[in-house]
Design an enzyme around this catalytic site. Sequence first.
Site, PDB file in Angstrom:
ATOM      1  N   HIS A  48       0.860  -1.181   0.000  1.00 11.51           N
ATOM      2  CA  HIS A  48       0.000   0.000   0.000  1.00 11.51           C
ATOM      3  C   HIS A  48       0.900   1.237   0.000  1.00 11.51           C
ATOM      4  CE1 HIS A  48      -3.935  -1.854   1.737  1.00 11.51           C
ATOM      5  NE2 HIS A  48      -3.299  -2.720   0.953  1.00 11.51           N
ATOM      6  N   GLU A  50       0.920   3.900   1.769  1.00 12.24           N
ATOM      7  CA  GLU A  50       1.341   4.337   3.092  1.00 12.24           C
ATOM      8  C   GLU A  50       2.503   3.516   3.620  1.00 12.24           C
ATOM      9  OE1 GLU A  50      -1.732   3.594   1.988  1.00 12.24           O
ATOM     10  OE2 GLU A  50      -3.260   4.323   3.382  1.00 12.24           O
ATOM     11  N   CYS A  95      -6.258   2.162   5.696  1.00 11.17           N
ATOM     12  CA  CYS A  95      -6.947   0.946   6.135  1.00 11.17           C
ATOM     13  C   CYS A  95      -6.359   0.509   7.483  1.00 11.17           C
ATOM     14  CB  CYS A  95      -6.762  -0.155   5.087  1.00 11.17           C
ATOM     15  SG  CYS A  95      -5.062  -0.782   4.978  1.00 11.17           S
ATOM     16  N   CYS A  98      -2.509  -0.206   7.323  1.00  9.54           N
ATOM     17  CA  CYS A  98      -1.725   1.027   7.243  1.00  9.54           C
ATOM     18  C   CYS A  98      -1.816   1.832   8.531  1.00  9.54           C
ATOM     19  CB  CYS A  98      -2.181   1.851   6.041  1.00  9.54           C
ATOM     20  SG  CYS A  98      -1.836   1.023   4.464  1.00  9.54           S
TER      21      CYS A  98
END
Length: 162
Positions: A48, A50, A95, A98
């Site tokens: 992801h 992040e 999410c 993260c």
Amino acid sequence: MRLALEEAAHAPLTGDVPVGAVVLAPDGATVLARARNEREATGDPTAHAEVLAIRRAAESLRGAPRSGSGKGGGGRREGEWRLTGCTLVVTLEPCTMCAGAIVLSRLDRVVYGAADEKAGAAGSLWDVIRDRRLNHRPEVVADVLPAPAADLLTRFFRPNDF
């Protein structure tokens, strides 16, 4: 946020969801790292934006001295991984995975664009980042340029609507 939006715009080139992230140094101006979603590009479910930005920021600071005596001041020790004083700017609300990485990396602040009502963990569905039971609670700043961030996502998931 505009830098994160630029990163997000490149993600669909590899079939990835358009999410971009930037980590800013404690001075608020120096970019330590930039990233976009790379799950499809790398075959890594944890890639992801992040998480990648956090990893890259920690790498960029590894062994680098940090001056000043303000929050998080003093010299940075060799191998230091904490992102104390830093800010993560991301186009979509993080999410749960993260959010956990944000808390564990000791970021001071998270700024995000579009809310994620289905999987957001910074206030929409859950609020992992500010959970009082955890040992670190970064500041959360929501809804910064949410329309351009949401537009990138809408164009990705519903391209025939445009």
